[in-house]
Design a protein around this motif. Sequence first.
Motif: not given
Lengths: 245, 377, 224
Positions: A69-73, C152-156, C191-201
């Motif tokens: 979850l992005p902090e900014l979001g 995942v950290s980079a995506m967020s 989009l950020i969360v879903v993409l991060a989780l997809v890449i993670d998977a």
Amino acid sequence: MNAAFAWLFDPEHWSGPTGIPARILEHLGYTSLSVLFAAAIAVPLGAVIGHTGRGTFLVAGLSNGLRALPELGLLTLLVLLTYVGLLPVVISLVILAVPPILAGTYSGIRNVDRAVVDAAHGMGMRSSTVLLRVELPNALPLVLGGIRAATLQVIATATIAAYVSLGGLGRFVIDGNNAGPGSPDGYPQMAAGAIVVAVLALVVEGALALVERAVVSPGVRDAARAGRSARMRRRPTGDVVENPI
Amino acid sequence: MIEFRDVTKQYPDGTVAVDGLDLTVEDGKITVFVGPSGCGKTTSLRMINRMIDPTGGSILLDGKDIRESDPPLLRRGIGYVIQHAGLFPHRTVLDNVATVPLLTGAGKRAARARAAELLELVGLPQEVARRYPPQLSGGQQQRVGVARALAADPPVLLMDEPFSAVDPVVRDDLQQQLLRLQSELDKTIVFVTHDIDEAIKIGDRVAVFRVGGRLAQYDTPSALLAKPADDFVSSFVGRDRGYRALGFLTATGVPVAPVATVPAGGEVARAREALVDGWAVVVDEERRPLGWVSAETLSQMDGSVDAEQLVSGGSLFEVDSTAGTAGSLRNALDAALSSPAAVGIAVDGRGAVVGGVTAQTVLAALADARRSGEVPG
Amino acid sequence: MNIDWPWPWLERNLDDIAEATGEHLFLALLPVLVGLAVSVPLGWAASRWRVARGILVPLAGVLYTIPSLALITLVPLALGTRIIDPLNVQVPLAIYTIALLVRSVSDALAAVPREVTAAATALGYRPVHQFLTVELPLAVPVIVAGLRVAVVSAMSLTAVGALVGIGGLGQLITEGFLRNNGVELVVAIALIVVLALVIDALLLLVGRAVTPWVRAQRGTGASA
């Protein structure tokens, strides 16, 4: 580079309610408030989950889910859903600070030598006494590690929160950016603010490391170090997560 | 042939691991380096494939100084087996064994076919080939380690305490297998162990090292037991060395006397008459020994000799000299000492009782052998 | 806050969203790849020489501690990049990735059993070949675990770049916030969360596929 340091060391920027010292105090204020709230929620919860073994999925789920979850979001969404003010920001910060403390407390309790816990039960301690007198003191290094990680996470996120009108050190970066890179209060102000935030984070990290050393029993410290280096990794924003290996 | 010529290894901190070692390892034999920890035996071994380079002297392999060889190429021609096997956990058993053939440029198919042959040679079933090493028992892993070392058919095999991490029963098994393999393959084997019994059991020649990296004695196992060079060797070889030395003398010279036998299931009354000195051996239809009976045990049986109520016997020793499998004096003496009747049972190649020996007859035979110069005194 | 039925807005802005998503992936993933490439030799050095470890590991700890917005802001000061340069986000992300992975790689390489490396040397491997085919594969499970956290950290964290004018899905967040457009905000976060989780998977699956021995070992409960 000179402009940034000139801005940083200009005496004018070191006094008044928008000066650097005032902003540092504000930043520390938000941080301690949020971490205290988060600890008040996460330490008891983590202790109970670790002690009973029930609700383990919550620990793993929260730290994995929130890392994406992005902090900014989160900040902008909460402010947009409510109003511009301190409360939605502090709520966001608490939300981000809970998982590392929860994970730290949980693994701290879980990592306590089972033989020690058995011995405590064998001596006739009640379950609650075992938790308070045996498990928690032994879990202290990891609990404090979680709090340290959460604090750094909150310092970082509170900086971003200047974007949704919070005070603190993020103001210099956001205000500088708004002033336009070319202006005298532009990039030099941003860079000066960034330097102060970076230094603050490092100082707080160092201070908490010292606190940890002073508080934790020497007998527990050495035992915990081995387990921690093997089982825990820190993510870039300072969040303690259990390594998924 | 591997020659150590005045080889020394000194570490930068001043520790001397190997001190002026002169020694020749003969082709086609098992040479064992044995000694307490810190005696430089492993260092000496690891210098042969240049895992460690000496600080003085030279090592010759078939007359050629090994320093002239490129270490990786040298190592591909020398098999190496270590404690815990050191198998690659990320490769299947088959691919572990195929490692060196692949390194030396064999095709994948050829390398795997060779690996499968070797697994069979070391007595592993085909189904382990596809497994990963951690799925195997310690003894199986060690067999894979031996197979891997033999895969490129190297003339020289180095074994660094290969069997010391497995339990005694498995170790015995692995030792027997190594001797069997060696009788087929005739490798030049250098074997490091800290266990003198293992050294004596498998070595053709044994080099005893003392702390500080000096060679104390280099001899055949029997000579080592019979004539230790000094107090260090004699104490290292152990208190029972005189007794253990009997293990190297065949029992062919020991006269075997007739022994009283009674058939299992026969009448008790007849058995009682057959006792000699109060004892008789109970045998089955093939005359294989089942145990002993005395007047006392017979009095507890009604009617026939009951195979369930015998006094268990001692060890046996084989006297079938025609098959070349004769037991040693040690076996004969042990059979006599462990028997409840003080008579050791001698059996032939098929396990049938041929007679008995007493401790006195064994010792008399030993004295004769000494007098005739057959045994160094 | 204004959250309408999202389809009309989505339809109108599909191109922009796609572009921002592409930009976000480029901003986030390239530094992770670069970080991985740098971490392997650094981690190898740290596992091999105590001095290197003594410098690299504490340095990684310090770099980790610096808040993301501060690091992003300081890149132009340190590297002389322009104020809106993608590098301002990518360099910090690469730094965080390296800081995370150097330690993972070094720990993982140091954990390869000594008898395994000794056996490889004795069988006649040359050093580079041995590192690539024996030590590195054995370190893969730990490296993949670190890589998953890093990506995942980079995506967020990439979203933070929007605060200093760098694109990606973070820009949809700031835009949605300023325009009081809840749909835009929620779409960007999702989009950020879903993409991060997809890449993670995906990383999890690829990691499993290239390390079949790990599952075989777990199956028997045996340890290496």
